[in-house]
Scaffold this motif. Structure first.
Motif, PDB file in Angstrom:
ATOM      1  N   GLN A   8       0.867  -1.175   0.000  1.00  0.00           N
ATOM      2  CA  GLN A   8       0.000   0.000   0.000  1.00  0.00           C
ATOM      3  C   GLN A   8       0.905   1.226   0.000  1.00  0.00           C
ATOM      4  O   GLN A   8       1.579   1.495   0.981  1.00  0.00           O
ATOM      5  CB  GLN A   8      -0.915  -0.008   1.222  1.00  0.00           C
ATOM      6  N   LEU A   9       0.948   1.923  -1.111  1.00  0.00           N
ATOM      7  CA  LEU A   9       1.874   3.038  -1.294  1.00  0.00           C
ATOM      8  C   LEU A   9       1.107   4.353  -1.331  1.00  0.00           C
ATOM      9  O   LEU A   9       0.342   4.612  -2.261  1.00  0.00           O
ATOM     10  CB  LEU A   9       2.664   2.841  -2.588  1.00  0.00           C
ATOM     11  N   LYS A  10       1.317   5.171  -0.312  1.00  0.00           N
ATOM     12  CA  LYS A  10       0.618   6.457  -0.231  1.00  0.00           C
ATOM     13  C   LYS A  10       1.318   7.476  -1.112  1.00  0.00           C
ATOM     14  O   LYS A  10       2.548   7.513  -1.188  1.00  0.00           O
ATOM     15  CB  LYS A  10       0.591   6.944   1.215  1.00  0.00           C
ATOM     16  N   GLY A  11       0.521   8.290  -1.766  1.00  0.00           N
ATOM     17  CA  GLY A  11       1.092   9.318  -2.619  1.00  0.00           C
ATOM     18  C   GLY A  11       0.078  10.386  -2.945  1.00  0.00           C
ATOM     19  O   GLY A  11      -0.974  10.500  -2.303  1.00  0.00           O
ATOM     20  N   ILE A  29       4.497   8.596  -5.695  1.00  0.00           N
ATOM     21  CA  ILE A  29       4.748   7.988  -4.393  1.00  0.00           C
ATOM     22  C   ILE A  29       6.089   8.439  -3.806  1.00  0.00           C
ATOM     23  O   ILE A  29       6.560   7.889  -2.820  1.00  0.00           O
ATOM     24  CB  ILE A  29       4.667   6.456  -4.459  1.00  0.00           C
ATOM     25  N   GLY A  30       6.688   9.434  -4.410  1.00  0.00           N
ATOM     26  CA  GLY A  30       7.942   9.985  -3.905  1.00  0.00           C
ATOM     27  C   GLY A  30       9.163   9.379  -4.569  1.00  0.00           C
ATOM     28  O   GLY A  30       9.080   8.361  -5.249  1.00  0.00           O
ATOM     29  N   GLY A  31      10.287  10.029  -4.370  1.00  0.00           N
ATOM     30  CA  GLY A  31      11.538   9.536  -4.927  1.00  0.00           C
ATOM     31  C   GLY A  31      11.567   9.501  -6.431  1.00  0.00           C
ATOM     32  O   GLY A  31      12.316   8.730  -7.023  1.00  0.00           O
ATOM     33  N   GLY A  32      10.738  10.311  -7.078  1.00  0.00           N
ATOM     34  CA  GLY A  32      10.677  10.316  -8.536  1.00  0.00           C
ATOM     35  C   GLY A  32       9.877   9.162  -9.116  1.00  0.00           C
ATOM     36  O   GLY A  32       9.932   8.919 -10.319  1.00  0.00           O
TER      37      GLY A  32
END
Length: 69
Positions: A8-11, A29-32
């Motif tokens: 489950q990846l929040k973004g 979701i961050g980090g590009g």
């Protein structure tokens, strides 16, 4: 929200491409990293998805679902 899926990846929603039946939702979701999911237009409307809104990319096996709190 409780789900059996462990990934489950929040973004944040950064794009929605609307089609006649389905749409493509893009979640940063961050980090590009941006995850894309094809879901129904009804689901997009029911979830109230819009650019800038927080959402989850929920990955189970080969499927990607989108969820919100």
């Amino acid at each position: 929200m409780k789900l059996s899926a462990r990934n489950q990846l929040k973004g944040k929603v950064v794009g929605i491409e609307e089609g006649a039946v389905n749409g493509i939702v893009k979640i940063d979701i961050g980090g590009g990293n941006v995850i894309s999911a094809t879901i129904s237009m009804n689901a997009i409307k029911e979830l109230g998805l819009s650019v800038g809104k927080e959402a989850y990319a929920v990955i189970k096996a080969t499927s990607v679902m989108v969820g919100i709190d």
